[in-house]
Write a protein that holds these residues in place. Structure first.
Motif, PDB file in Angstrom:
ATOM      1  N   ASP A  15       0.806  -1.218   0.000  1.00  0.00           N
ATOM      2  CA  ASP A  15       0.000   0.000   0.000  1.00  0.00           C
ATOM      3  C   ASP A  15       0.841   1.270   0.000  1.00  0.00           C
ATOM      4  O   ASP A  15       0.500   2.254  -0.639  1.00  0.00           O
ATOM      5  CB  ASP A  15      -0.921   0.004   1.221  1.00  0.00           C
ATOM      6  N   TYR A  16       1.970   1.234   0.719  1.00  0.00           N
ATOM      7  CA  TYR A  16       2.719   2.492   0.807  1.00  0.00           C
ATOM      8  C   TYR A  16       3.413   2.852  -0.496  1.00  0.00           C
ATOM      9  O   TYR A  16       3.754   4.007  -0.726  1.00  0.00           O
ATOM     10  CB  TYR A  16       3.711   2.482   1.973  1.00  0.00           C
ATOM     11  N   ARG A  56       1.821   2.447  -3.358  1.00  0.00           N
ATOM     12  CA  ARG A  56       0.714   3.147  -4.011  1.00  0.00           C
ATOM     13  C   ARG A  56       0.630   4.574  -3.476  1.00  0.00           C
ATOM     14  O   ARG A  56       0.411   5.522  -4.240  1.00  0.00           O
ATOM     15  CB  ARG A  56      -0.578   2.374  -3.724  1.00  0.00           C
ATOM     16  N   THR A  57       0.829   4.727  -2.161  1.00  0.00           N
ATOM     17  CA  THR A  57       0.802   6.071  -1.583  1.00  0.00           C
ATOM     18  C   THR A  57       1.884   6.950  -2.211  1.00  0.00           C
ATOM     19  O   THR A  57       1.631   8.102  -2.551  1.00  0.00           O
ATOM     20  CB  THR A  57       1.031   6.013  -0.065  1.00  0.00           C
ATOM     21  N   ARG A 106       3.200   6.699  -5.116  1.00  0.00           N
ATOM     22  CA  ARG A 106       2.804   7.073  -6.473  1.00  0.00           C
ATOM     23  C   ARG A 106       1.720   8.132  -6.432  1.00  0.00           C
ATOM     24  O   ARG A 106       1.704   9.056  -7.236  1.00  0.00           O
ATOM     25  CB  ARG A 106       2.294   5.850  -7.236  1.00  0.00           C
ATOM     26  N   ALA A 107       0.798   7.985  -5.458  1.00  0.00           N
ATOM     27  CA  ALA A 107      -0.309   8.939  -5.363  1.00  0.00           C
ATOM     28  C   ALA A 107       0.200  10.338  -5.037  1.00  0.00           C
ATOM     29  O   ALA A 107      -0.450  11.326  -5.353  1.00  0.00           O
ATOM     30  CB  ALA A 107      -1.309   8.476  -4.302  1.00  0.00           C
ATOM     31  N   LYS A 108       1.354  10.447  -4.392  1.00  0.00           N
ATOM     32  CA  LYS A 108       1.936  11.755  -4.106  1.00  0.00           C
ATOM     33  C   LYS A 108       2.469  12.395  -5.365  1.00  0.00           C
ATOM     34  O   LYS A 108       2.756  13.573  -5.386  1.00  0.00           O
ATOM     35  CB  LYS A 108       3.157  11.592  -3.193  1.00  0.00           C
ATOM     36  N   ALA A 120       5.282  10.833  -6.859  1.00  0.00           N
ATOM     37  CA  ALA A 120       6.701  10.477  -6.896  1.00  0.00           C
ATOM     38  C   ALA A 120       7.035   9.813  -8.222  1.00  0.00           C
ATOM     39  O   ALA A 120       6.216   9.088  -8.780  1.00  0.00           O
ATOM     40  CB  ALA A 120       7.050   9.546  -5.741  1.00  0.00           C
ATOM     41  N   ARG A 170      13.986   4.652  -3.598  1.00  0.00           N
ATOM     42  CA  ARG A 170      13.843   5.293  -2.302  1.00  0.00           C
ATOM     43  C   ARG A 170      12.789   4.574  -1.459  1.00  0.00           C
ATOM     44  O   ARG A 170      13.068   4.110  -0.366  1.00  0.00           O
ATOM     45  CB  ARG A 170      13.433   6.747  -2.526  1.00  0.00           C
ATOM     46  N   HIS A 171      11.604   4.454  -2.030  1.00  0.00           N
ATOM     47  CA  HIS A 171      10.508   3.912  -1.216  1.00  0.00           C
ATOM     48  C   HIS A 171      10.556   2.390  -1.105  1.00  0.00           C
ATOM     49  O   HIS A 171      10.341   1.830  -0.054  1.00  0.00           O
ATOM     50  CB  HIS A 171       9.162   4.355  -1.790  1.00  0.00           C
ATOM     51  N   ALA A 172      10.810   1.728  -2.228  1.00  0.00           N
ATOM     52  CA  ALA A 172      10.703   0.269  -2.201  1.00  0.00           C
ATOM     53  C   ALA A 172      11.978  -0.398  -1.706  1.00  0.00           C
ATOM     54  O   ALA A 172      11.943  -1.252  -0.832  1.00  0.00           O
ATOM     55  CB  ALA A 172      10.331  -0.240  -3.590  1.00  0.00           C
ATOM     56  N   ARG A 179      14.433   0.400   0.216  1.00  0.00           N
ATOM     57  CA  ARG A 179      14.725   0.429   1.653  1.00  0.00           C
ATOM     58  C   ARG A 179      13.977  -0.660   2.399  1.00  0.00           C
ATOM     59  O   ARG A 179      14.470  -1.206   3.376  1.00  0.00           O
ATOM     60  CB  ARG A 179      14.280   1.768   2.231  1.00  0.00           C
ATOM     61  N   ASN A 180      12.757  -0.925   1.941  1.00  0.00           N
ATOM     62  CA  ASN A 180      11.984  -1.968   2.600  1.00  0.00           C
ATOM     63  C   ASN A 180      12.391  -3.355   2.129  1.00  0.00           C
ATOM     64  O   ASN A 180      12.372  -4.302   2.900  1.00  0.00           O
ATOM     65  CB  ASN A 180      10.490  -1.752   2.341  1.00  0.00           C
TER      66      ASN A 180
END
Ligand SMILES: Nc1ncnc2c1ncn2[C@@H]1O[C@H](COP(=O)(O)OP(=O)(O)OP(=O)(O)O)[C@@H](O)[C@H]1O
Ligand SMILES: [Mg+2]
Lengths: 370, 324
Positions: free
Chosen positions: A221-222, A224-225, A227-229, A231, A239-241, A243-244
């Motif tokens: 979900d994050y 998608r968040t 992308r919704a911003k 980014a 950056r987002h993926a 790291r996790n």
């Protein structure tokens, strides 16, 4: 970790170490070959008398159990003995050879993680795309092809077809007196092929692992968040993926380190790299008992008193290091993800039967043998 | 006046193992500036897919926008370049998701995540963006916002996280704010607070809100107009009062009968019998026919279209022929 836990682990490690030393010692004596013959051979043929005197000199005429006892009591005092072949203390021999091995292994590790993760991330973007297929095939090949074969192929390619990299040793003799940075560059030049050869197997594993891990994270979900911003794709991926997705990768990287060291044995032999692997290889060929044993003892110490922390402890510690935010979810997050990643790998018919990398049991067995 | 957000004949399909299914079929909606459009309907009827279509975030593959048009401020969004869509996302149209627990990235502080949204669309320094983020956290009612901004999502409760999501969504003052069931994952007291917050935000920021919910109570509190969806279609649309007082479609009636009324404890709650048919089993007739008490021959034979039979647009043969 409580104090008593540490004590218990230390005691356990000591017992294990003793056991392995004894076993190794006896195993080596059981193997055919006589060091006295090898030593005498180096000196140019020998009579039975000479052999006798060599045996007496090295204490090889004593009963095996007496030899064992002397060895253990010496090791307990920190004395690894004298090399038969190199004629110097095993400890200082190991001291000289450890540096090059650590350099090779660290660089190979870095190379394989950086390249492997990059390939995996790109492949995860389009799981059905051509690049993803390439990564799968390349991973399988990289994992399945023996490292000495890769080494020899690279030597052929870069020593005779395109002679751009040195394929022998760690430094050029003619640069012995050059400035330090020239010698540094020379070492790097020499390092390229061995490091890359060693990196290839592990690179493939990191590519597979990070591809699976990223595919899982990219569905969350994050992402998608993000992308919704608004980014961009690169920020979403790296950056987002990433790291996790890094958690299982870091976990495996830690476990893989021991494998890399055993892999370096072959690579060092192929490229004549003056490290521990080469030393072990040479001393086994020459029945240089003290050096072989010294190497085995060192491997044991590397294993943290002979026992690796349990995989989940490791991953918990590492996830805390990866980001403070993970500490709250680490009871489920990283482990579940790691398991899922492994599961996905299993489902992919193109992937090599590399489940071993995720199985602490197999890993530890292999590690201790090496 | 043309609407701020206009969805026309939107059709979205998914490739599944049952073949291609139509998740949205000729969906038409309008949201005017400053108003709140409520979208209600059972789970799986396509509410989130509608919202994601507007955001350009339909997971593809397997999803695909197969036809129709989405216009924001007159600008067509379907087929627009990815770069343009990224520029619009988060700044002109923003979305609050259904799942506050998992919609924030666990490895970044919430302050950083809001600041990122700001920096993506405005030329400000990172420090300034972070200060703006703290101000937004304050605005959405998070206590000691400067400390909270340095917290990671797992350190916050569900309600707090949803407030963070709201702060992030309004950070660039979007013209349209899509709130996809912003309260389903939260407990009842927090739900009321979140709706209050959305109302305030709308007043302050002047955003049009597309509120997706299955909570008819929330609709009556929040919405100016309502669209009722069923199995991928809009089956009734009107002002909130009209739909609540005079629902035409049997399904809409059912939904409204499901609202518990305060002070009438003796009044047994009704329910709509049966379940929504899976998308791949939709026939050529009305998707609600099998659950409908008023069903007649025509319902199985042809799909009712959304048409005005005197009161407000409804897609029901029974309503058209005055049988209901
Ligand atoms: N990735 C997907 N693959 C296949 N079908 C999908 C996918 N995502 C959604 N659908 C289908 O689209 C339909 C609409 O889903 P959507 O998420 O919009 O429902 P919803 O109205 O938001 O429900 P809820 O109230 O549970 O959130 C569902 O019936 C589902 O089967
Ligand atoms: Mg939904």
């Amino acid at each position: 970790m409580s104090f008593s836990f540490l004590i218990r682990r230390l005691a356990y490690g000591l017992v294990l170490m003793l056991g392995v030393v004894v076993l190794n010692f006896l195993l080596i004596r059981l193997a055919p070959g006589d060091p006295a013959v090898v030593i005498a051979g180096e000196m140019g043929g020998a009579t039975e008398e000479m052999l006798q005197s060599i045996r007496a000199e090295y204490g090889l005429d004593q009963p095996v159990l007496t030899q064992l006892w002397i060895y253990i009591s010496n090791v307990a005092q920190g004395d690894l003995g004298q090399s038969y072949f190199f004629n110097q203390p095993v400890a200082s021999l190991i001291g000289q050879r450890l540096g090059p091995t650590i350099l090779l292994v660290l660089v190979a590790q870095l190379l394989s993680i950086l390249l492997g993760v990059f390939l995996g991330v790109i492949a995860a973007r389009k799981p059905n795309g051509p690049l993803s297929a390439f990564v799968s095939v390349f991973s399988t090949l990289g994992y399945a092809v023996p490292v000495f074969w890769t080494g020899i192929m690279l030597i052929i390619l870069f020593a005779s077809t395109f002679p751009i990299f040195p394929v022998e040793g760690m430094a050029s003799v003619r640069l012995r007196d050059a400035a330090w940075y020239v010698r540094g560059l020379d070492v790097i030049h020499h390092l390229v092929l061995p490091a890359f050869t060693l990196a290839i197997i592990y690179l493939a594993q990191y590519a597979r692992l990070s591809r699976a891990s990223m595919m899982e994270v990219l569905g969350s979900d994050y992402i998608r968040t993000a992308r919704a911003k608004g980014a961009g794709e690169r920020s979403v991926l790296f950056r987002h993926a990433l790291r996790n997705a890094a958690l299982p990768i870091l976990t495996v990287a830690g476990l893989q380190f021991g494998n890399l060291i055993s892999g370096s044995l072959l690579v060092e032999t192929v490229y004549n790299w003056p490290g521990m692997g080469r030393l072990a290889f040479d001393s086994i060929l020459r029945r240089d008992y003290p050096t072989i044993m010294g190497g085995a003892v060192l491997c044991l110490c590397h294993g943290g008193g002979g026992q690796y922390p349990h995989r989940s402890e490791l991953s918990a510690g590492r996830s805390a290091a990866a980001g403070p935010g993970m500490s709250g979810i680490r009871t489920t997050g990283p482990r579940r993800r790691g398991a899922a990643a492994a599961g996905q790998e299993g489902a992919n018919p193109l992937c090599a039967p590399g489940g071993g990398a995720f199985t602490p049991g197999i890993f530890q067995a292999r590690k201790r043998a090496g | 006046m043309s609407a701020l957000l206009e969805i026309e004949d939107l059709r979205v399909t998914f490739r599944t193992r049952y073949g291609e299914v139509t998740a949205l079929d000729s969906v038409s909606l309008q949201v005017n500036a400053g108003e709140t459009l409520g979208i209600v309907g059972e789970s799986g009827c396509g509410k989130s897919i509608t919202a994601l279509s507007v955001m350009g975030l339909i997971p593809s593959p397997p999803g695909k926008i197969a036809g129709g048009s989405i216009r924001l401020n007159g600008e067509e969004l379907i087929g627009v370049s990815p770069a343009r869509m990224r520029a619009l996302r988060g700044s002109d149209v923003a979305m609050i998701f259904q799942e506050p627990m998992t919609s924030l990235n666990p490895v970044f502080t919430v302050g950083d995540q809001i600041a990122e949204a700001i920096m993506l669309h405005q030329k400000v320094s990172p420090d300034q963006a972070f200060r703006d983020a703290v101000a937004l956290l304050d605005r959405v009612g998070i206590p000691s916002p400067d400390r909270r901004a340095r917290d990671y999502p797992h350190q916050l409760s569900g309600g707090m996280r949803q407030r963070v999501m709201i702060a992030m969504a309004v950070s660039c003052r979007p013209k349209v704010l899509i709130a996809d069931e912003p309260t389903t994952a939260l407990d009842v007291t927090v739900q009321a607070q979140i709706f209050d917050l959305l109302n305030e935000i709308q007043r302050d920021f002047g955003a049009a809100i597309m509120l997706i919910t299955h909570d008819m109570g929330a609709i009556s509190e929040m919405a100016d107009r309502v669209a009722v969806m069923y199995a991928g279609r809009v089956i009734e649309t009107a002002t909130a009062d009209d739909v609540l007082d005079l629902p035409q479609h049997p399904y809409a009636r059912g939904l409204i009968d499901c609202i518990p009324t305060l002070g009438r404890a003796d009044h047994a709650l009704k329910e709509i019998p049966g379940v929504v048919p899976p998308l791949h089993l939709l026939g050529k007739g009305c998707a609600f026919a099998d659950r409908c008490a008023y069903k007649f021959d025509r319902c199985d034979a042809e799909k009712p279209l959304l048409t005005d039979h005197g009161r407000h647009p409804v897609a029901c043969h029974g309503a058209e022929e005055g049988r209901i």
